[in-house]
Design a protein around this motif. Structure first.
Motif, short mmCIF file in Angstrom:
data_model
loop_
_atom_site.label_atom_id
_atom_site.label_comp_id
_atom_site.label_asym_id
_atom_site.label_seq_id
_atom_site.Cartn_x
_atom_site.Cartn_y
_atom_site.Cartn_z
N CYS B 401 0.83 -1.21 0.00
CA CYS B 401 0.00 0.00 0.00
C CYS B 401 0.87 1.26 0.00
CB CYS B 401 -0.91 0.03 1.23
SG CYS B 401 -2.25 -1.14 1.17
N ILE B 402 1.83 1.29 0.94
CA ILE B 402 2.67 2.49 1.04
C ILE B 402 3.51 2.65 -0.22
CG2 ILE B 402 4.51 3.59 2.36
CD1 ILE B 402 3.49 2.20 4.82
N GLY B 403 4.07 1.53 -0.69
CA GLY B 403 4.92 1.59 -1.88
C GLY B 403 4.18 2.14 -3.08
N ILE B 404 2.99 1.61 -3.33
CA ILE B 404 2.27 2.02 -4.53
C ILE B 404 1.73 3.43 -4.38
CG2 ILE B 404 -0.16 1.35 -4.19
CD1 ILE B 404 1.95 0.23 -7.10
N TYR B 405 1.37 3.80 -3.14
CA TYR B 405 0.89 5.16 -2.92
C TYR B 405 1.99 6.15 -3.23
CZ TYR B 405 -0.81 9.39 -0.76
OH TYR B 405 -1.18 10.68 -0.56
N SER B 406 3.23 5.83 -2.83
CA SER B 406 4.27 6.83 -2.99
C SER B 406 4.76 6.95 -4.43
CB SER B 406 5.42 6.58 -2.03
OG SER B 406 5.83 5.25 -2.10
N ILE B 407 4.36 6.04 -5.33
CA ILE B 407 4.78 6.21 -6.74
C ILE B 407 4.06 7.41 -7.35
CG2 ILE B 407 4.75 5.22 -9.04
CD1 ILE B 407 5.27 2.55 -7.91
N ASN B 408 2.74 7.42 -7.30
CA ASN B 408 2.00 8.53 -7.92
C ASN B 408 1.22 9.37 -6.93
OD1 ASN B 408 2.77 7.79 -10.53
ND2 ASN B 408 1.13 6.28 -10.66
N ARG B 409 1.23 8.96 -5.67
CA ARG B 409 0.47 9.65 -4.62
C ARG B 409 -1.01 9.75 -4.95
NH1 ARG B 409 5.30 11.64 -4.30
NH2 ARG B 409 5.17 13.38 -5.71
N PRO B 411 -4.67 7.71 -4.23
CA PRO B 411 -5.34 6.59 -3.55
C PRO B 411 -5.94 5.59 -4.53
CG PRO B 411 -6.02 8.68 -2.60
CD PRO B 411 -5.22 9.00 -3.81
N THR B 412 -6.27 6.05 -5.76
CA THR B 412 -6.86 5.10 -6.72
C THR B 412 -5.90 3.98 -7.05
OG1 THR B 412 -6.27 6.73 -8.37
CG2 THR B 412 -8.60 6.52 -7.86
N ASP B 413 -4.58 4.28 -7.11
CA ASP B 413 -3.60 3.23 -7.38
C ASP B 413 -3.67 2.16 -6.30
OD1 ASP B 413 -2.70 4.32 -9.66
OD2 ASP B 413 -0.78 5.04 -8.88
N VAL B 414 -3.84 2.62 -5.05
CA VAL B 414 -3.92 1.65 -3.94
C VAL B 414 -5.15 0.77 -4.10
CG1 VAL B 414 -3.95 1.40 -1.45
CG2 VAL B 414 -2.79 3.35 -2.46
N MET B 415 -6.28 1.41 -4.46
CA MET B 415 -7.49 0.60 -4.65
C MET B 415 -7.30 -0.40 -5.79
SD MET B 415 -10.47 3.40 -4.25
CE MET B 415 -10.44 4.57 -2.91
#
Lengths: 223, 500
Positions: B401-409, B411-415
């Protein structure tokens, strides 16, 4: 003999490989959906391919594969050595996906239609989503998970926020404003990290050491 | 020759800086760690750590990511030998004889020969990359869009043939992957495809999102459904250095394994996965007494381990020379390069020679480090295996979750990783293998681009792919491979290889 025949007829109609039946249906549905969604895209001509050409070909291809799989599901029985679990566990997927959604929804302010969710920041949404994820297995133990959730969040804040300078929201704005005005962002981040780490240590020390029979058997299972 | 040495010299001067040595070490450690832990693969890890490398120099970032990849190959064998679970997919074969050796009290020798075989194979493969780099780059420069398109078709056919299970399903996965790659704005006209008017879809799906969902999250969901006992060997590990007799038995398999693995690794379409299987089969055929295999034959560890590592290294060749990623890990390397504004392909060597040669030199250094890390630290890795999965998987979920969030910032990426986790899990349950899907996704956009260009040049005539000789040859190879895989006898053999 004669009353066996309807049964044989039934067997012929029934899918001999239900997994491939489901897979085939899925592919046909996917191909159909993609074809329908691509209906307004201009396919162009081979000389000048439009944006719709690849999606259409692929949609047809996927659907054809699905069709072939569907047919094969009725002709070829499922091989014995294929991985075959009959049950569909729901607990794991439910808690893991819930944890991911909670993280996505709380990491920063998010508006879904008219509803605006307040961003909690990593300090809260990290432990929260880890706790939820932990319950995906029936072996979950709250105190272990508490220690892990605060400890790991502190670690991630130090790694991503402090060392790597990734702009990840740490806490709600309102809470950050309560720190003394002289504090820099970094100082607030470090103070929060230290606090979380302290909570993690406390949770770890408060773990019962084999206090009940259940825990003993559980820890023996892990060895 | 002097050119070759000068290039390697440049490479070592880059790789031996303190920072790059540190990053190579870090990458190897992280790689070994995730390799040892079953259920955490290099794909998900590299996707998680992509944002971490933002702050580094491009060379350092790639050195670290490469270290994770081949470190995972080493770590995977440790788990295979000690626990009888392949830590990585490529170490499946090592479980057969490696674990038997461990049960006979020869775990140390198995670990030792695995490390030495891997180191030797890594050294040879590194030299091979250095030697083949320039000629292949020159080949790449004469490639037109037709050749590139056909090469990618061949790569995808290989991915299909090498996938486990049904070929039909693998073809469906490749096409689904390409279909997913068409999501987003069309490169030529900017038309929105499958975006449902959502902004976050108009740039297309992020590869890291897809990879992390389908490989990271789905793998967790699958493991949660399994009850797996970890049969850690309780016998003492024993001495680590193989004796003279062991060496004598292992030398020829290591040499053959290196050759097989290196050759298969170069192929586009993730040939590297086949290396250990092929090597094991060859060794079993050549053995005087094939019955020893499966009962702790040292050849059954040495050959596949060499093949495994050689293939992992040489799979960098298509990426570095042609700019075509042969597997999902290499696709993530493309992502890492693009983050640093380096376009993978033949021009890397001329425009960024320090990056190209530095990375190659660091691979050899990394391999040396791995021998040094792995053998003395075996005790530590064994302890690590005792971390229960019930604590491991929530940590992986949070890291993802944290890793993917910090790529593009966003929340949709996390979902989306949650969504693709479910998709991946459904695919696993339906006996579809996700690897071809990922490769189709990776190559999809490039294929469409090259197809469009080829057809513009040929005024819409598809025969152009057969009129260009190189392109025709590549397509012929692809057709032959596919045809062979469909032959009944080969099909049976293929099944044996993968179920053995």
């Amino acid at each position: 003999m004669s009353h066996d025949e309807p049964q044989a007829e039934m067997a012929r109609l029934r899918a001999r490989n239900p997994v491939n039946l489901a897979g085939g249906l899925l592919l046909v549905a996917l191909g159909g959906l993609a074809f329908w969604l691509a209906r307004d895209l201009d396919p162009g001509t081979p000389r000048e391919m439009g944006p719709g050409m690849m999606p259409r070909w692929l949609a047809v291809g996927v659907a054809l594969c699905g069709l072939a799989l569907l047919i094969s599901a009725f002709l070829v029985p499922r091989a014995v050595n294929e991985e075959g679990e009959q049950t569909l566990p729901l607990r794991g997927p439910f808690f893991v996906v819930a944890a991911i959604l909670v993280f996505a929804a709380t990491i920063r302010p998010l508006s879904i239609g008219d509803v605006i969710l307040p961003g909690l920041g990593l300090a809260a949404s990290g432990p929260l989503s880890l706790l939820i994820a932990g319950y995906a297995t029936p072996e979950a133990r709250l105190r272990d998970l508490l220690a892990l959730s605060f400890g790991l969040t502190a670690f991630c804040m130090a790694l991503f926020g402090d060392l790597l300078n990734q702009p990840i929201p740490i806490m709600p704005r309102a809470l950050a404003d309560m720190f003394p005005p002289g504090w820099s962002e970094k100082a607030i981040l470090r103070a929060t990290t230290a606090l979380l780490a302290a909570v993690a240590v406390a949770a770890f020390l408060m773990r019962p050491r084999n206090s009940s029979d259940q825990d003993v058997s559980a820890s023996m299972r892990d060895e | 020759m002097s050119d070759f040495l000068a290039n390697l010299g440049l490479g070592f001067s880059v790789a031996l800086t303190l920072q790059n040595l540190g990053l190579a070490f870090l990458g190897c450690m992280v790689g070994t760690l995730i390799g040892v832990l079953p259920g955490v693969g290099p794909i998900a890890t590299i996707a998680m750590l992509l944002p971490v490398t933002y702050g580094f120099e491009p060379v350092g970032a790639l050195i670290m990511l490469a270290g994770i990849y081949y470190g995972a190959q080493y770590g995977g064998s440790t788990t295979a030998i000690l626990v009888n679970i392949p830590g990585e997919a490529t170490s499946v074969v090592t479980t057969l004889d490696g674990h038997q050796m461990a049960r006979q009290g020869r775990a140390g020798v198995a670990l030792g020969i695995a490390a030495i075989a891997s180191f030797f194979a890594g050294t040879v493969a590194t030299l091979l990359i250095a030697a083949l780099g320039r000629p292949l780059t020159n080949v790449a420069l004469v490639f037109g869009p037709e050749e590139y398109f056909s090469l990618m078709v061949m790569g995808l056919v290989f991915a299909v043939v090498l996938a486990r299970g049904s070929i039909l399903k693998a073809i469906a996965m490749v096409m689904t992957g390409i279909l997913l790659s068409t999501i987003g704005a069309d490169g030529e006209t900017g038309a929105q495809r499958f975006t449902f008017d959502y902004d976050f879809l108009s740039d297309g799906l992020d590869f890291a999102v897809l990879a992390m969902g389908v490989f990271g999250i789905a793998e967790i969901l699958r493991n949660l459904g399994l009850t797996q006992s970890r049969d850690v060997v309780h016998k003492p590990i024993g001495r680590l250095l193989p004796g003279r007799e062991d060496f004598g038995q292992a030398v020829a398999p290591v040499l053959r394994g290196t050759a097989i693995g290196a050759a298969l690794g170069i192929l586009p379409g993730n040939g590297a996965v086949l290396g250990p299987f092929a090597s094991y089969t060859v060794e079993k055929r050549l053995a005087k007494d094939p019955r020893r295999f499966g009962r702790g034959a040292i050849e059954g560890v040495a050959g596949p381990e060499a093949a495994n590592n050689a293939g992992a290294q040489t799979s960098f060749i298509p990426l570095l020379t042609l700019g075509i990623p042969p597997n999902a890990v290499m696709a993530l390397m493309v992502g890492a390069m693009t983050l640093h504004e380096i376009i993978p392909g033949p021009q890397v060597m001329t425009r960024n020679p320090d990056l190209f040669w530095g990375m190659i030199a660091s691979m050899w250094i990394g391999n040396l480090m791995l021998v040094v890390i792995n053998l003395p630290l075996v005790g530590l890795w064994v302890r690590l295996l005792k971390v229960p999965y019930r604590l491991l998987f929530p940590a992986i979920v949070l890291f993802c979750c944290i890793g993917i969030y910090s790529i593009n910032r966003t929340p949709t990426d996390v979902m989306l990783i949650g969504f693709f986790g479910l998709v991946g899990y459904a695919l696993i349950r339906l006996d579809f293998e996700p690897a071809p899907l990922l490769l189709g996704f990776v190559l999809g956009r490039l294929m469409e681009e090259y197809l469009r260009r080829s057809l513009v040049f040929s005024r819409g005539d598809f025969a152009t792919f057969l009129e260009h000789p190189i392109s025709a040859a590549l397509l012929a190879v692809a057709a032959i491979m596919l045809g062979l895989a469909l032959l009944p006898s080969v099909r049976r053999g293929r099944k044996d290889v993968f179920t053995e």
